[in-house]
Design an enzyme around this catalytic site. Structure first.
Site, mmCIF file in Angstrom:
data_model
loop_
_atom_site.group_PDB
_atom_site.id
_atom_site.type_symbol
_atom_site.label_atom_id
_atom_site.label_comp_id
_atom_site.label_asym_id
_atom_site.label_seq_id
_atom_site.Cartn_x
_atom_site.Cartn_y
_atom_site.Cartn_z
ATOM 1 N N ASN A 10 100.196 -94.054 -31.681
ATOM 2 C CA ASN A 10 100.284 -94.444 -30.280
ATOM 3 C C ASN A 10 99.235 -93.606 -29.548
ATOM 4 O O ASN A 10 99.475 -92.445 -29.235
ATOM 5 C CB ASN A 10 101.690 -94.168 -29.728
ATOM 6 C CG ASN A 10 101.785 -94.503 -28.252
ATOM 7 O OD1 ASN A 10 100.826 -94.977 -27.653
ATOM 8 N ND2 ASN A 10 102.937 -94.237 -27.649
ATOM 9 N N LYS A 12 98.098 -93.837 -26.670
ATOM 10 C CA LYS A 12 98.380 -93.700 -25.231
ATOM 11 C C LYS A 12 97.093 -93.961 -24.424
ATOM 12 O O LYS A 12 96.247 -94.735 -24.872
ATOM 13 C CB LYS A 12 99.021 -92.339 -24.950
ATOM 14 C CG LYS A 12 100.264 -92.124 -25.854
ATOM 15 C CD LYS A 12 101.178 -91.041 -25.444
ATOM 16 C CE LYS A 12 102.364 -90.980 -26.398
ATOM 17 N NZ LYS A 12 103.325 -89.937 -26.066
ATOM 18 N N HIS A 96 108.583 -98.163 -24.866
ATOM 19 C CA HIS A 96 108.305 -96.720 -24.940
ATOM 20 C C HIS A 96 108.864 -96.031 -23.693
ATOM 21 O O HIS A 96 108.718 -96.537 -22.587
ATOM 22 C CB HIS A 96 106.791 -96.477 -25.059
ATOM 23 C CG HIS A 96 106.496 -95.061 -25.459
ATOM 24 N ND1 HIS A 96 106.619 -94.017 -24.574
ATOM 25 C CD2 HIS A 96 106.148 -94.510 -26.648
ATOM 26 C CE1 HIS A 96 106.333 -92.877 -25.208
ATOM 27 N NE2 HIS A 96 106.046 -93.154 -26.471
ATOM 28 N N GLY A 174 106.015 -85.319 -26.745
ATOM 29 C CA GLY A 174 105.085 -84.452 -26.019
ATOM 30 C C GLY A 174 105.610 -83.051 -25.792
ATOM 31 O O GLY A 174 105.126 -82.349 -24.900
HETATM 32 P P1 13P Z 1 103.784 -87.078 -29.371
HETATM 33 O O1 13P Z 1 103.562 -87.257 -30.852
HETATM 34 O O2 13P Z 1 102.565 -86.663 -28.637
HETATM 35 O O3 13P Z 1 104.986 -86.197 -29.098
HETATM 36 O O4 13P Z 1 104.143 -88.517 -28.783
HETATM 37 C C1 13P Z 1 105.086 -89.267 -29.429
HETATM 38 C C2 13P Z 1 105.090 -90.629 -28.896
HETATM 39 O O5 13P Z 1 105.336 -90.840 -27.725
HETATM 40 C C3 13P Z 1 104.748 -91.712 -29.817
HETATM 41 O O6 13P Z 1 105.055 -92.949 -29.271
#
Ligand code: 13P
Length: 253
Positions: A10, A12, A96, A174
């Site tokens: 992901n 983002k 999400h 996160g």
């Molecule tokens: P992180 O791996 O940065 O904690 O994010 C996880 C996430 O939101 C995957 O969809």
């Protein structure tokens, strides 16, 4: 036969045309030899064409981080499942928590998005998970059950065939506080029982993965858990070396 491990990135809201070019070239050159993995990159919408251009003749697939719940029409800023399909997307993340919290997405909206992804023969990656307060109150299973139940009630449990559910506890995203393998194992087993046993579904292709602060250090232990078919990775997926490390751990698990 042993199932392939599923590794979804992901990414983002990260990347640019030039940085993606470097990243995708490395992925193409280094990840195509993994035999035991199904790897998918979920990028921001504008870069789907770029992922397709670089990865078209590889085993690595791509997709998005969201989709509209509508087919088409006056929905400013939305992207439909049909549009994602035009770029040969395979995976679509739905529900999400970073979206459901910021945009107050209801479970019913998420259910409709899930259905659209299935309708266009792509694979939904449905995110479910509890907050820290809910975990501390011991109600995490109830929370997950209610998130899944909305989809089951509207569309029937059969819609989960050819789909992925990602257990992503909100407190682990996160935060550098990943769920322990035991916590992940218990919740993934719970999800599997909820969908498959309670609703008597015998799916050939239904997978449960874990997401939330997955990194090269904790990946090996997570891959040892029998109930997990893979991982959904945020930060460690945009760093090529870390991502590569996790994929190697999965390949050899
Ligand atoms: P992180 O791996 O940065 O904690 O994010 C996880 C996430 O939101 C995957 O969809």
């Amino acid at each position: 036969m042993k199932k392939n491990k599923i590794i979804i990135a992901n990414m983002k809201m990260n990347g640019s045309l030039s940085s993606n070019e470097i990243y995708l070239t490395k992925i193409k050159n280094n990840f195509n030899n993994f035999k035991n993995l199904d790897i998918g990159l979920c990028l921001p919408y504008p870069y789907l064409f770029q992922a397709k251009k670089f990865l078209i003749n590889t085993k690595i697939r791509w997709g998005s981080q969201n989709v509209a719940k509508f087919e088409n029409g006056p929905y400013t800023g939305e992207i439909s499942a049909a549009m994602l399909k035009e770029f040969d997307s395979k995976y679509v993340i739905v529900g999400h928590s970073e979206r459901s919290t910021a945009y107050c997405e209801s479970d019913e909206n998420i259910a409709d998005k899930f259905e659209k992804v299935k309708k266009y023969k792509m694979t939904p990656v449905l995110c479910v998970g509890e907050t820290l307060i809910e975990r501390e109150a011991g109600i995490m299973e109830r929370v997950i059950a209610s998130q899944l139940d909305v989809i089951v009630k509207i569309y029937g449990a059969g819609i989960f065939e050819n789909s992925i559910v990602a257990y992503e506890p909100i407190w682990a995203i996160g935060s550098d506080m990943a769920a322990t393998p035991d916590q992940a194992n218990k919740m993934c087993n719970y999800i599997k029982d909820f969908i498959c046993k309670e609703h008597s579904c015998d799916f050939k292709n239904f997978n449960i993965i874990y997401g939330g602060s997955v990194n090269p250090k904790n990946a090996v232990q997570l891959f040892a858990s029998e109930s997990l078919n893979g991982v959904l990775i945020g930060r460690s997926s945009i760093n090529f070396d870390e991502f590569s490390h996790i994929c190697s751990a999965a390949e050899n698990s």
